[in-house]
Design an enzyme around this catalytic site. Structure first.
Site: not given
Ligand code: NOJ
Length: 562
Positions: A330, A98
């Site tokens: 998410d 990531d």
């Molecule tokens: C997207 C990520 O997938 C999420 O988990 C995160 O909170 C936000 N971007 C901020 O980095």
């Protein structure tokens, strides 16, 4: 379209905090992942995407990075990470990391310097502005509730944070910052990684004036997306990154891109544009969001899902590559969201998996999806850990909303649904840890777990394994055209994927009711072979007309008429 290894791959996403704990501190770690590599190999995935494992104060579980070139202590050491990379490569799998460079942590050395004084050499690594008559520089709201600006007493200015106030946005206008990011990327690539998943990469360029959404407004916050989504210099930055870094390695890249349309996506992934290989779009993930955003839950409609998928399949056809996902760290669990996680647990999980693996693009499996993990309902807010959820809860409570309705939206949409520990067995804490897990395990682990899934030849796991194998044999799943069938039907999602050699017919019943499938008359074929299905089906059945059972899924290969 040109063949590439990442087009033929299936990716498995690991959220390290919740995958496997090796040392009993209740937090998943790298050694835990290493102990499960054989499991991933058995499943048959080609690539692992590792969510952030870098040093971080964990305001947003590692998406707030304080040092890009070191490993979070909770997760282990750089030596553990090297062992993980080797373990994957030895088994013929790849690793993508990531990359979180829209923002850093406020504890990153750059920010610690930046906030010291207006003339500090790192000041311009972040986005600082003076206030306006005692108010923030503009009315943008943060993705995690409240203002997107934080006042800093030391220099009496505000800094921008589109996410939490511990995640200040980096200033990509600054060429020195960009160079530091590229050097850091090369450092990881030189260690042998196979690519990056780029966090909110379409937000890195902001309209320099940072205008308010509603000028003169100081009372409420607004979504300023028009001024930072696909901003004025984003393609210039990505082309520069590609020139300086990406093009020098045989890697894959996938950018998370909030709010992109397929037309915009083509600019990021167009094969002649030299930017990224794929983007994660959000159109499908927003299919059950009301006009006030994700927490304003409305029921999804199959017609919308069909329309969105068709649009992305057709718009990128011959131009660029799709990413295919139905959940991640998410999002709520796909089975609870789009399937039926009780009566038709197995059937609907397999049906959704069939969709995921028979479209143009690279499928991404999120940990636990392959065993049918579901959403969770914790009794009280105290059990929730996610900053987005907790901030929203406080905000809505303050606005006078009742607890039950807030909790209901968390049950349906909260990110912790996808973050409960991986369910390995029916042992205590689902075999995830010998200690106390950092977040509670879903109570259904006694029925839904890996141990059980491996033993049951009819399990969701074995169906995934078969789908992954099919993709390897039948090129047509990836490289081919898309034709929608029965478009107006509100139960069935069906389509044909075809290229010069092969033709696949995919039939999915998206409901818990029976449904009648009828094949379009103009589709001619000599013979049909059933490649996979989630119920028993006779090979000899006439496929021009099929009575589908609840959540039934079938994939046929049609031998074309010459
Ligand atoms: C997207 C990520 O997938 C999420 O988990 C995160 O909170 C936000 N971007 C901020 O980095």
């Amino acid at each position: 379209m040109a063949k590439q290894w990442w087009k033929d791959s299936v990716v498995y996403q690991i959220y390290p905090r919740s995958f496997m704990d090796s040392n009993g501190d209740g937090i998943g770690d790298l050694k835990g992942i290493i102990s499960k590599l054989d499991y991933l190999q058995t499943l048959g995935v080609d690539v692992v995407w590792l969510c952030p494992v870098y040093e971080s104060p964990n305001d947003d579980n590692g998406y707030d990075i304080s040092n890009y070139q070191s490993i979070m202590k909770d997760f282990g050491t750089l030596a553990d990470w090297e062992e993980l990379l080797k373990g994957l490569h030895d088994r013929g799998m790849k690793l993508i990391m990531d990359l979180v460079v829209n923002h850093s942590s406020d504890e990153h050395a750059w920010f610690v310097e930046s906030r010291k004084s207006k003339d500090n050499e790192y000041r311009d690594y972040y986005i600082w502005r003076p206030g306006q008559d005692g108010h923030a520089p503009n009315d943008w709201g943060s993705f995690f509730s409240g203002s997107a600006w934080q006042y800093d007493e030391q220099t009496e200015e505000y800094f921008l944070h589109l996410f939490s106030k511990k995640q200040p946005d980096l200033n990509w206008e600054n060429p020195k910052l960009r160079q530091e990011v590229y050097d850091m990327m090369k450092w990881w690539l030189d260690k042998g990684i196979d690519g990056f998943r780029m966090d909110v990469i379409n937000l890195i360029s902001k309209v320099p004036e940072l205008p308010s959404v509603v000028e003169g407004n100081h009372d409420s916050y607004h979504f300023g997306g028009d001024y930072f989504m696909n901003g004025p210099r984003v393609h210039e930055y990505l082309q520069e990154m590609n020139r300086e870094v990406l093009s020098k390695y045989d890697i894959m890249t996938v950018g998370e891109a909030i709010g992109v349309t397929p037309e915009e996506a083509a600019l990021y992934v167009g094969e002649e544009r030299n930017e990224l290989n794929m983007v994660f779009h959000f159109e499908l993930m927003d299919v059950d969001s009301g006009e006030h955003g994700k927490w304003d839950v409305k029921p999804w409609k199959l017609s919308d899902i069909k329309r969105i998928i068709k649009k992305w399949q057709l718009e990128l056809q011959d131009k660029g590559w799709n990413s295919l996902y139905l959940n991640n760290h998410d999002q709520p669990r796909m089975l609870s969201r789009f399937g039926n996680d009780t009566v038709y647990h197995k059937e609907s999980a397999k049906m959704l998996a069939t969709l995921l693996h028979t479209l143009q693009g690279t499928p991404y499996i999120y940990q636990g999806e392959e065993i049918g993990m579901t959403n969770v309902k914790f009794a009280s807010i105290e059990e929730y850990k996610d900053i987005e959820t907790l901030n929203m809860y406080q905000e809505q409570l303050a606005a006078g909303k009742d607890v039950d309705s807030i909790m209901n939206s968390i049950y349906v949409k909260g990110r912790d649904n996808g973050r409960t520990p991986m369910q390995w067995s029916s042992d205590r804490h689902a075999g995830f840890t010998k200690g106390m897990p950092w977040i509670s395990v879903n109570p259904n682990y006694e029925q839904i777990n890996v141990e059980q899934a491996l033993q049951d030849p009819e399990s969701i796991f074995h169906y995934y394994k078969k789908l992954i194998e099919l993709r390897k044999v039948h090129n047509v799943t990836g490289y081919s055209n898309y034709r929608a069938l029965m478009e107006d039907n509100d139960r069935i999602f069906a389509y044909i994927r075809s290229n010069n050699e092969e033709q696949l017919l995919v039939i999915l019943n998206f409901t818990g009711e029976p449904a009648s499938f009828v094949l379009d008359e103009d589709i001619r074929y000599q013979r049909n072979t059933l490649l996979i299905s989630n119920y028993d089906a006779a090979e000899s059945e006439d496929i021009r007309h099929i009575e589908l059972r609840p959540y039934e899924a079938r994939v046929y290969k049609l031998l074309k008429k010459q």
